[in-house]
Motif scaffolding. Structure first.
Motif, PDB file in Angstrom:
ATOM      1  N   TYR A  72       0.811  -1.203   0.000  1.00 53.87           N
ATOM      2  CA  TYR A  72       0.000   0.000   0.000  1.00 53.87           C
ATOM      3  C   TYR A  72       0.856   1.269   0.000  1.00 53.87           C
ATOM      4  O   TYR A  72       2.071   1.218   0.217  1.00 53.87           O
ATOM      5  CB  TYR A  72      -0.963  -0.017   1.191  1.00 53.87           C
ATOM      6  N   ALA A  73       0.218   2.395  -0.232  1.00 60.31           N
ATOM      7  CA  ALA A  73       0.907   3.673  -0.394  1.00 60.31           C
ATOM      8  C   ALA A  73       1.631   4.091   0.887  1.00 60.31           C
ATOM      9  O   ALA A  73       1.200   3.787   2.000  1.00 60.31           O
ATOM     10  CB  ALA A  73      -0.083   4.755  -0.809  1.00 60.31           C
ATOM     11  N   THR A  74       2.737   4.813   0.706  1.00 60.01           N
ATOM     12  CA  THR A  74       3.558   5.294   1.817  1.00 60.01           C
ATOM     13  C   THR A  74       2.847   6.410   2.582  1.00 60.01           C
ATOM     14  O   THR A  74       2.156   7.242   1.995  1.00 60.01           O
ATOM     15  CB  THR A  74       4.902   5.814   1.279  1.00 60.01           C
ATOM     16  N   TYR A  75       3.027   6.397   3.908  1.00 60.68           N
ATOM     17  CA  TYR A  75       2.517   7.482   4.746  1.00 60.68           C
ATOM     18  C   TYR A  75       3.640   8.012   5.634  1.00 60.68           C
ATOM     19  O   TYR A  75       4.604   7.306   5.934  1.00 60.68           O
ATOM     20  CB  TYR A  75       1.328   7.035   5.603  1.00 60.68           C
ATOM     21  N   THR A  76       3.513   9.263   6.039  1.00 60.28           N
ATOM     22  CA  THR A  76       4.506   9.913   6.897  1.00 60.28           C
ATOM     23  C   THR A  76       3.785  10.691   7.987  1.00 60.28           C
ATOM     24  O   THR A  76       2.927  11.527   7.688  1.00 60.28           O
ATOM     25  CB  THR A  76       5.392  10.870   6.090  1.00 60.28           C
ATOM     26  N   GLY A  77       4.106  10.430   9.242  1.00 54.84           N
ATOM     27  CA  GLY A  77       3.493  11.151  10.344  1.00 54.84           C
ATOM     28  C   GLY A  77       2.067  10.707  10.610  1.00 54.84           C
ATOM     29  O   GLY A  77       1.472   9.929   9.857  1.00 54.84           O
ATOM     30  N   GLY A  78       1.493  11.200  11.706  1.00 55.18           N
ATOM     31  CA  GLY A  78       0.120  10.893  12.055  1.00 55.18           C
ATOM     32  C   GLY A  78      -0.034   9.497  12.647  1.00 55.18           C
ATOM     33  O   GLY A  78       0.936   8.819  12.980  1.00 55.18           O
TER      34      GLY A  78
END
Length: 200
Positions: A72-78
């Motif tokens: 799945y798509a990359t996420y940053t933070g949160g």
């Protein structure tokens, strides 16, 4: 007589709703979540085969890259939550990774890997800690991971918190399917369902 028939029909409908309720999405750690649908790519390597949400390793080799996964798509933070149900329908091998949280970017590599041994023990690949037992062939298991980037990564099995890792900051992404660990081998067939993502 008609009234009795209507009552029976209504009761049957209610019972049907109760029976399917466990399949409904239900985030853990409720409060403030927003549902979303990240993009994904399919990864088939070695003897890995993907057919929608069915993931197979068709060989018993103990070497090479044997995987059948969605990335799945990359996420940053949160804070990010994954939910999915898996059912192992065949397990000729052992030590197969089912759900992964990977680091991306300059520190790319596996961060958390949930794997299963023949016999149904779920464990964290890095460190080897037992996460849960009972993931036997034919048994449906619900997995939730809650990743608060920069704080912790928490894993729930069937709604109960079973594992926690400290989390550095950075970029990450989710994967699931069937993947041969370095100490594992196929064959294996895993069916996933009820895939849901939330964030806040």
């Amino acid at each position: 007589m008609t009234g009795k028939r209507l009552l029976l029909t209504g009761t049957a409908a209610i019972c049907g709703l109760i029976l399917v309720a466990p399949q409904a999405s239900a985030e853990v750690e409720p409060g403030g979540w927003t549902s979303h649908s990240p993009s994904f790519s399919v990864q088939e390597r070695g003897c890995g085969q993907v057919d929608n949400l069915t993931f197979r390793l068709t060989c018993s080799t103990t070497s090479g890259d044997q995987r059948a996964e969605r990335r799945y798509a990359t996420y940053t933070g949160g804070t990010h939550q994954f939910e999915g149900y898996f059912r192992i329908t065949a397990m000729g091998g052992t030590r197969i990774s089912l759900k992964q949280t990977f680091r991306d970017g300059s520190s790319a590599g596996p961060y958390f890997m949930l794997a299963v041994e023949r016999g149904g023990r779920l464990y964290a690949v890095h460190g080897g800690a037992t996460v849960a037992d009972g993931a036997t062939v034919g048994t449906q298991v619900r997995v939730n991971t809650v990743h608060q980037v920069g704080t912790s990564h928490r894993t729930y099995i069937n709604g109960s918190r079973r594992h926690t890792y400290d989390s550095p900051g950075g970029s990450y992404y989710d994967k699931f399917g069937a993947y041969r660990t370095n100490s594992g081998n196929g064959t294996a067939t895993v069916q996933w369902s009820g895939i849901t993502f939330w964030r806040k």
